[in-house]
Design a protein around this motif. Sequence first.
Motif, PDB file in Angstrom:
ATOM      1  N   ARG A 168      25.730  -3.890  53.834  1.00  0.00           N
ATOM      2  CA  ARG A 168      24.617  -3.410  53.021  1.00  0.00           C
ATOM      3  C   ARG A 168      24.250  -1.969  53.416  1.00  0.00           C
ATOM      4  O   ARG A 168      24.006  -1.121  52.559  1.00  0.00           O
ATOM      5  CB  ARG A 168      23.425  -4.346  53.228  1.00  0.00           C
ATOM      6  N   GLU A 169      24.233  -1.732  54.719  1.00  0.00           N
ATOM      7  CA  GLU A 169      23.921  -0.376  55.180  1.00  0.00           C
ATOM      8  C   GLU A 169      24.963   0.604  54.676  1.00  0.00           C
ATOM      9  O   GLU A 169      24.666   1.737  54.282  1.00  0.00           O
ATOM     10  CB  GLU A 169      23.868  -0.349  56.716  1.00  0.00           C
ATOM     11  N   VAL A 200      24.245   1.471  51.079  1.00  0.00           N
ATOM     12  CA  VAL A 200      23.150   2.429  50.954  1.00  0.00           C
ATOM     13  C   VAL A 200      23.644   3.830  51.272  1.00  0.00           C
ATOM     14  O   VAL A 200      23.366   4.793  50.552  1.00  0.00           O
ATOM     15  CB  VAL A 200      21.983   2.028  51.897  1.00  0.00           C
ATOM     16  N   TYR A 207      16.470   7.859  46.837  1.00  0.00           N
ATOM     17  CA  TYR A 207      16.040   6.575  47.386  1.00  0.00           C
ATOM     18  C   TYR A 207      15.641   5.590  46.290  1.00  0.00           C
ATOM     19  O   TYR A 207      16.018   4.421  46.301  1.00  0.00           O
ATOM     20  CB  TYR A 207      14.875   6.759  48.353  1.00  0.00           C
ATOM     21  N   ILE A 229      18.586   4.267  44.540  1.00  0.00           N
ATOM     22  CA  ILE A 229      19.298   3.272  45.353  1.00  0.00           C
ATOM     23  C   ILE A 229      18.576   1.930  45.258  1.00  0.00           C
ATOM     24  O   ILE A 229      19.193   0.883  45.051  1.00  0.00           O
ATOM     25  CB  ILE A 229      19.374   3.730  46.822  1.00  0.00           C
ATOM     26  N   VAL A 269      14.964   0.186  51.616  1.00  0.00           N
ATOM     27  CA  VAL A 269      15.914   1.297  51.743  1.00  0.00           C
ATOM     28  C   VAL A 269      15.603   2.071  53.015  1.00  0.00           C
ATOM     29  O   VAL A 269      16.485   2.374  53.815  1.00  0.00           O
ATOM     30  CB  VAL A 269      15.841   2.238  50.517  1.00  0.00           C
ATOM     31  N   TYR A 289      16.776   0.234  56.061  1.00  0.00           N
ATOM     32  CA  TYR A 289      18.224   0.371  56.243  1.00  0.00           C
ATOM     33  C   TYR A 289      18.559   1.713  56.891  1.00  0.00           C
ATOM     34  O   TYR A 289      19.331   1.796  57.831  1.00  0.00           O
ATOM     35  CB  TYR A 289      18.954   0.265  54.905  1.00  0.00           C
TER      36      TYR A 289
END
Lengths: 993, 231
Positions: free
Chosen positions: B165-166, B169, B179, B182, B193, B196
């Motif tokens: 997941r990171e 992003v 942001y 995202i 976000v 992360y």
Amino acid sequence: LAVAGLFGLGAPWSTPAGGYFLNVWQTKQGLPENAITAITQSKDGYLWLGTYSGLVRFDGMRFVVFDNNSTPELRGSRVTALYEDEGGGLWIGQETGWLACYKDGRFTILDAAVGGKSRRLFAMGVDEDGDLWTLDHQGVIVRQKDSLPVVPPPGTAAGQVAFAIDSAHRLWVARQGKLSRLDHGRLVLNPLGERGDMYVQGICASRAGGLWVASEGRLRKWREGKGFDDLGPAPWGLSGLTVFSEMQNGLLAAGTVESGLFLDVSSTNFLHFDRDNGLQNWIRSLCQDREGNLWVGAGSAGLVALRAAKVETVNPTNHWQGHTVRSVIPTAAHELWIGTEGAGIYRLAGKDWHQFGEEAGLSNSFVWSVSQDSQGRIWAGTFEGGVFIRSQDRFERVPGLEDLRAAVTAVLHSSNEVTWIGTGNGLLRYEKGKVTAYGETEGLIKPQVRTIAQDADGTVWFGMFGGGLGRIRDGSVRQFLPSDGLSSDSVQCLKVEPDAIWIGTLDAGLNRLKNGRFASITRKNGLSDNVICDLQEDNTRHLWISSHAGIMRLSRDDLDRCADGATNWVPCLTYGDGEGMPTLECSGGMYPAGCKTSDGRLWFPTSRGLVAVDPTEIKKNLLPPRALIEDFLVDGKSQTEAGSAVLPAGRRIEVAPGKHRFEFRYTGLSFTDPEKVQFKSFLEGLDSRWTEPVSSRFVPYPYLPPGDYTFRVLACNNDGIWADQSASIGFRVHPQLWQTWWFRTLAGTAGAGLIAGSVLVATRRRMKLKFERLEHQRAIERERTRIAKDIHDDLGASLTRITLLSQSARAELNDPAAAGDLDRIYDTARELTRAMDEIVWAVNPRHDTLDSLATYLGRFAQGFLATADIRCRLDVPMQLPGWPLTAEIRHNLFLAFKEALHNAVKHAQTGEVRISIVIDEAGFSLRLEDFGRGFEANGWQRSTFDPARPGAGNGLANMRERLAEIGGRCDIKSGPGDGTTIVFVVPVRIAMA
Amino acid sequence: MSRKLYTQPIVSIAVSIIEDDSQARQILSDWIRRAEGFRLVSQHGSAENALASLPKEAATVVLTDINLPGMNGIEAVRRLKPLLPNAQFVMLTVYEDADHIFQALTAGATGYLLKQTPRPELLAALKQVHSGGSPMTSNIARKVVQSFQQRPALSVAADAELSPREREVLDLLARGYLYKEIAESLEISLPTVNTYIRRIYEKLHVRSRAQAVAKYAHFPLGSPALDQPAS
């Protein structure tokens, strides 16, 4: 080795013991595991470590791990023993019984199992017949060539095994406490003529012949034909020894399972390291390198280096409560008084410490200055708490100065009962309760006093932060500033001599004032640092200078010659990490920041304790390090052979044509202070001389014309001793087709001589130019770096100030017209900063890469589009080729790109712009799509003025021109309603130019 | 409800400034001092001074210049971060040099600000960092991805690697997404976000510490060979 002590007493304060200090490497520094089972130094100079997670090679800086994954031929990762034979083969014994041999970069594997039973290898050795034997942890010894097992009779100490090879190459084994010897493969029992039940704890060979025997709690030396010498009880008692060896100084080192390491063991003395002074109690392995450093594997402590310190660190048991030491003075009564930043004052008398804090009357515990007046009373200057005199065990305010609250940074007592006190806002003259001030009101500029000195005539000199150097002579004050020739406006320390004054500055090295003239000596002249904290002279005309890079030692005569202008280089010996400095950062900016005691030792306060150096004991590391070239990368690809960890020896490397990035990686094998190891390199065929010394362990070359080259590298150790022998590697860069002779011949015979000839001439001229350019490139790059730095540092700081000031002023203003002006000033300064940013980026050679270009363009586009509220999408490969791009290419591309972005924002009426970089064999292209309303693309060439897009034609022409200028191409695709796509194509040929 | 809010203590952000230009330092200090919700705990003219006294001070946000005489701001953060694990370090820089900023971020910083940033924006950014915000731009994201792609020469603990997941992003950031874009595209909230990104920063610090040895050996990490650390 002398057990260091203050004034002849024991040394409870020096850690860990007897003038040795520890350095530790653990997994976070790159070790695969913290338990080190075996250590040895190979003949080429590397240190090899055994762990349960593989074999590790160490060069002082970097660990390279050979384990089951990286080196499948090892068959395992649990290394338990290491041994190098005479021929340079490194034998690696494993827990599983596999025995590997590493030689010339390759591993071969042997099975040391006997009868199918695996053996946990404990040691290896080659006997007097040249045969290799392996010893396992059961004490069984096996000849490798014919798997001949020899089972020595066991003693009663279960689990204990010891092994030694004597100077006659005979192998000795003590199995479970009972000693045996192998003579030409035959077992000899009771080989020393000893009692059959003698309990042997450890054995090791003596270089002078014979054997050291630790047995029955005593230390003995056995010599052939002479029998035993009993040297008395051993400090380890009846413990079995895990390691036992004779060191270079002829003394012994012995390690145990449960009570640590015993060092420098002789009949009368020893040092002891265990958990109480920084080591662990279980000593697993030990090795002394050729420079004399001891390497120890202890418990799970990681790799520990024990080195003899040239610098002694003196700490009270509470370690200054973790605070910085600021100031130190000796007294006639052989005491030291020490001021600290937060822990008050300490008194060290013999080995007794006493701490004075707020409870003793001090207003706070930040003591920047300690001194002793002519009546023997101790004075303490505190940070913003005034100045105190000690009376009994109390500190009391100085009469007449009760109200002083300024930072007291320096106190100097004159012989005539006058005391000079330096404060944050001026100098005070104090005499019997009467105070005269010299500060701003008396005409001094920035009189933040930090140091005071007095010469024989009674003239008082003082150094200031911001105010330079001050002088009071016969009551009149004079100030010296950089405009007078001083190299800095901040002076930290002074040393007054009959005909000259030495001035240490905060940031610009050393100055000498002589006959009214200043001369400066800085890093450019060989100093290790420009931050000068204190100056002390020893009895042999050497200045010892504490700094933020350790303690420097310089000859007074060299310094004078340099200050006179006769030379521009001063040889400088620096004490740092490798000499036992607990930190490189000495304390400065207060007085006194160092002192000399009657025994000749020099003392300096640091941020990690008080350190002392003995100027009579200068031991240089005279062993020059061997340089080794570890790898040669061509376009990022290692040139080591498959299955080998090293470059092919004695054979030229062939490099295919068209490569444009070369990198050499090398190391220098000196372990005393690896960070101080430096290198000079020389690429024969390109460079005309050796480079300046650098500490970096790789050197890149951008492009090399076809030809034969030899790369050479030399290393020097921490004390600047250079090796005579360089490491070298030869290689040939092959030419492109058109650069070869047969191409020329072929072209000639085919009758195309004219064309080929002109191509040849042009190519040759280009190659020659390229070659010349390369030679200049380094010099130019240095210049570009300098310019970029100047712009960055000087202009940047000023512009920042303008933006900040205009904002601050704006906030306080009510007049709208003036406010408008300020806003414009602010905007202009910001705009200018942005423009400078572009110049810095374009100029700095650090950015001569495609990756940097991509990063920069991406960032610019995002900022630019965000203000116009347009989405920005980037599609750039994460890894881009390492093509060098000249500043010219980057600059032109950037301007063209800016133009394209500008057009998109202004005309496209779009919500999204997509920017991508595409790499192919021909080069790269930068593409900008706007998905906007587009325009009639065919029209632009004919018309320079498009009514729908004023100025657009001009912009497009600009872009084409810019791309043409760098040999590239600009393609534009657009149609009404179709959006616009602009592609800048840059061929690699150009990118590499 | 409103009453409850009213009685909540006003959190004041304790700021320390490290800046060698005394005028700039003065102005920035004044801004902080006068701003509501902020408290200036100290100001330092050099990294060396800051190193000596910051550990004694209770700063929660440290604003530091990158380009300091003597020890630079990046090295200062590298040394201060372990001493002040709870403080956020924000770099101040004249130019947006991605390499320097990235180095500062690996050293332990969680954000950076241009020196020309207007006062309200600067204060807003500090507030954001204090409350868990983690600014990252696309070019920095790119460098972070590159750095994580580099196979470490040394073993790095598994928890210092990026989670999928990171990684997503980061990839979106590197591709220019903002942001909020995202958040929309991954169907997560804006604070998530930020979380992360902060976690990515922390992993970057862990890796950078683990690779300190390689760094000192001057082997370039995650960058072309020509890209040497700036002097």
